[in-house]
Design a protein around this motif. Structure first.
Motif, mmCIF file in Angstrom:
data_model
loop_
_atom_site.group_PDB
_atom_site.id
_atom_site.type_symbol
_atom_site.label_atom_id
_atom_site.label_comp_id
_atom_site.label_asym_id
_atom_site.label_seq_id
_atom_site.Cartn_x
_atom_site.Cartn_y
_atom_site.Cartn_z
ATOM 1 N N MET A 69 74.663 -37.872 -21.710
ATOM 2 C CA MET A 69 75.412 -36.603 -21.640
ATOM 3 C C MET A 69 76.263 -36.449 -22.896
ATOM 4 N N GLN A 70 76.972 -37.532 -23.229
ATOM 5 C CA GLN A 70 77.869 -37.498 -24.402
ATOM 6 C C GLN A 70 77.072 -37.299 -25.699
ATOM 7 N N TYR A 71 75.930 -37.976 -25.773
ATOM 8 C CA TYR A 71 75.095 -37.874 -26.974
ATOM 9 C C TYR A 71 74.739 -36.404 -27.264
ATOM 10 N N SER A 72 74.245 -35.705 -26.233
ATOM 11 C CA SER A 72 73.823 -34.319 -26.467
ATOM 12 C C SER A 72 75.012 -33.369 -26.613
ATOM 13 N N THR A 112 74.683 -26.965 -22.992
ATOM 14 C CA THR A 112 74.019 -28.194 -23.469
ATOM 15 C C THR A 112 72.983 -28.671 -22.456
ATOM 16 N N SER A 113 73.287 -28.541 -21.164
ATOM 17 C CA SER A 113 72.310 -28.972 -20.150
ATOM 18 C C SER A 113 71.039 -28.137 -20.288
ATOM 19 N N THR A 156 66.052 -35.320 -29.887
ATOM 20 C CA THR A 156 66.433 -34.692 -28.613
ATOM 21 C C THR A 156 66.732 -35.775 -27.564
ATOM 22 N N CYS A 157 67.381 -35.348 -26.487
ATOM 23 C CA CYS A 157 67.874 -36.308 -25.486
ATOM 24 C C CYS A 157 66.734 -37.170 -24.919
ATOM 25 N N HIS A 158 65.574 -36.543 -24.649
ATOM 26 C CA HIS A 158 64.490 -37.343 -24.044
ATOM 27 C C HIS A 158 63.855 -38.299 -25.053
ATOM 28 N N ILE A 159 63.945 -37.960 -26.339
ATOM 29 C CA ILE A 159 63.411 -38.877 -27.354
ATOM 30 C C ILE A 159 64.335 -40.100 -27.444
ATOM 31 N N ASP A 181 63.177 -39.336 -18.112
ATOM 32 C CA ASP A 181 63.844 -39.368 -16.801
ATOM 33 C C ASP A 181 65.372 -39.269 -16.953
ATOM 34 N N ILE A 182 65.902 -40.014 -17.931
ATOM 35 C CA ILE A 182 67.363 -39.997 -18.127
ATOM 36 C C ILE A 182 67.804 -38.629 -18.685
ATOM 37 N N ALA A 183 66.972 -38.022 -19.534
ATOM 38 C CA ALA A 183 67.323 -36.700 -20.085
ATOM 39 C C ALA A 183 67.385 -35.649 -18.973
ATOM 40 N N ILE A 184 66.444 -35.698 -18.061
ATOM 41 C CA ILE A 184 66.473 -34.744 -16.924
ATOM 42 C C ILE A 184 67.775 -34.933 -16.151
ATOM 43 N N LEU A 185 68.117 -36.189 -15.891
ATOM 44 C CA LEU A 185 69.337 -36.473 -15.124
ATOM 45 C C LEU A 185 70.598 -36.100 -15.905
#
Ligand code: GRG
Length: 296
Positions: free
Chosen positions: A37-40, A79-80, A101-104, A109-113
């Motif tokens: 969350m913080q990263y994005s 951001t979400s 990007t967050c999923h990369i 799975d963690i990016a979706i969450l």
């Protein structure tokens, strides 16, 4: 202080608030989702939505401390949506705000969450304020944010967007997508700021129209920048619309006409802002002027 310095100062202030309102943990079990969350969230966006919210609030002489939580909430929801928009099931992009990007970075799975958690966190921090200060204006502002990001707002626009990839669409459908996917959150930001300040229905409607014009101009500009900018300047891949075979203002109207429409919409927003000439609307007018020439 010149406009660029003032803008930077406002962005830094918002970033401090975001850090304050990010959830904390005292266990290792959910640490990874908070990191994602913080990263994005802290990856360096322009923070236009909280800035618009604050400016509407300030121009309506607001004096509620809750504005800080609401500004953070709108940026968390934005951001979400970016995290989810970049996922393989949607635009499948590897780069956002100049970073992976967050999923990369954190796996799909963690990016979706992380996207889900930011959305939840946004509502939690607004509700927390409404519980400690049960004022109807806070509830109305929260409703504006919920509507802006919901089925008849951002999500509705995104649904029409994904369903219409790989096929030609007319201007009516494209305007539905742009006005909901992008304008709705900008309209909602202005409206929530005015509502928090206890503004009248008429003033809230003025800000809604300002947000609509700016939001539509902003998305048409995105269409233009997607074909005229570079990955380095934009912080995300260019020609993404072409890759996803999307109809845009550029494909329907061409680059020059699209730029003319952007300028016309932003001039309309400036005309609406003139209604507030007795109070300090200078920063907002300069902001809209800056949007005309934005490169990312
Ligand atoms: C999480 C409620 C929720 C919904 C998800 C995926 C999705 C539904 C919506 C996508 C909406 C979307 C990506 C719209 C595009 C809006 C847009 C112009 C984004 C870029 O905004 P900027 O330029 O970005 O303000 P920065 O990086 O500066 O914050």
């Amino acid at each position: 202080m010149n406009f660029k310095e003032e803008l930077k100062q406002k962005q830094q202030h918002i970033e401090q608030l975001l850090m304050k309102y990010l959830p904390k943990t005292n266990t290792q079990y959910n640490q990874l989702v908070i990191d994602a969350m913080q990263y994005s969230l802290m990856a360096g966006g322009k923070r236009i939505r909280p800035i618009f919210m604050y400016e509407a609030y300030r121009m309506c002489q607001g004096s509620k401390e809750a504005i800080n939580a609401f500004m953070s909430a709108i940026e968390m929801i934005h951001t979400s949506s970016l995290i989810h928009d970049d996922l393989p099931a949607m635009d499948n992009d590897d780069l956002r705000r100049g970073m992976p990007t967050c999923h990369i970075k954190y796996r799909e799975d963690i990016a979706i969450l992380a996207g889900d958690a930011l959305l939840n966190c946004a509502f939690e921090i607004m509700i927390e304020k409404a519980v400690s200060d049960p004022d109807i204006n806070l509830i109305k502002a929260m409703r504006a944010v919920a509507r802006a990001s919901g089925t008849n707002g951002m999500i509705g626009g995104q649904v029409a967007d994904v369903l219409n990839e790989n096929k030609p669409i007319d201007l009516d459908c494209l305007n539905y997508i742009h006005l909901n996917k992008t304008s709705a959150m900008i309209e909602g930001s202005f409206m929530a700021g005015a509502l928090l300040a206890g503004a009248s229905d008429e003033i809230v409607e003025d800000f809604r129209r300002i947000g609509r014009d700016i939001g539509l101009a902003f998305q048409i500009q995105d269409d233009v920048l997607d074909v005229t900018s570079t990955q380095e300047i934009l912080g995300k891949p260019i020609n993404s619309d072409l890759k996803n075979q999307k109809t845009t203002y550029v494909t329907l109207k061409g680059i020059d006409e699209s730029i003319r429409i952007v300028n016309e919409l932003l001039e309309d927003a400036i005309d609406l802002l003139k209604k507030f000439k007795d109070i300090d609307s200078q920063f907002m007018v300069k902001f809209v002027e800056y949007l005309k020439t934005r490169e990312s």
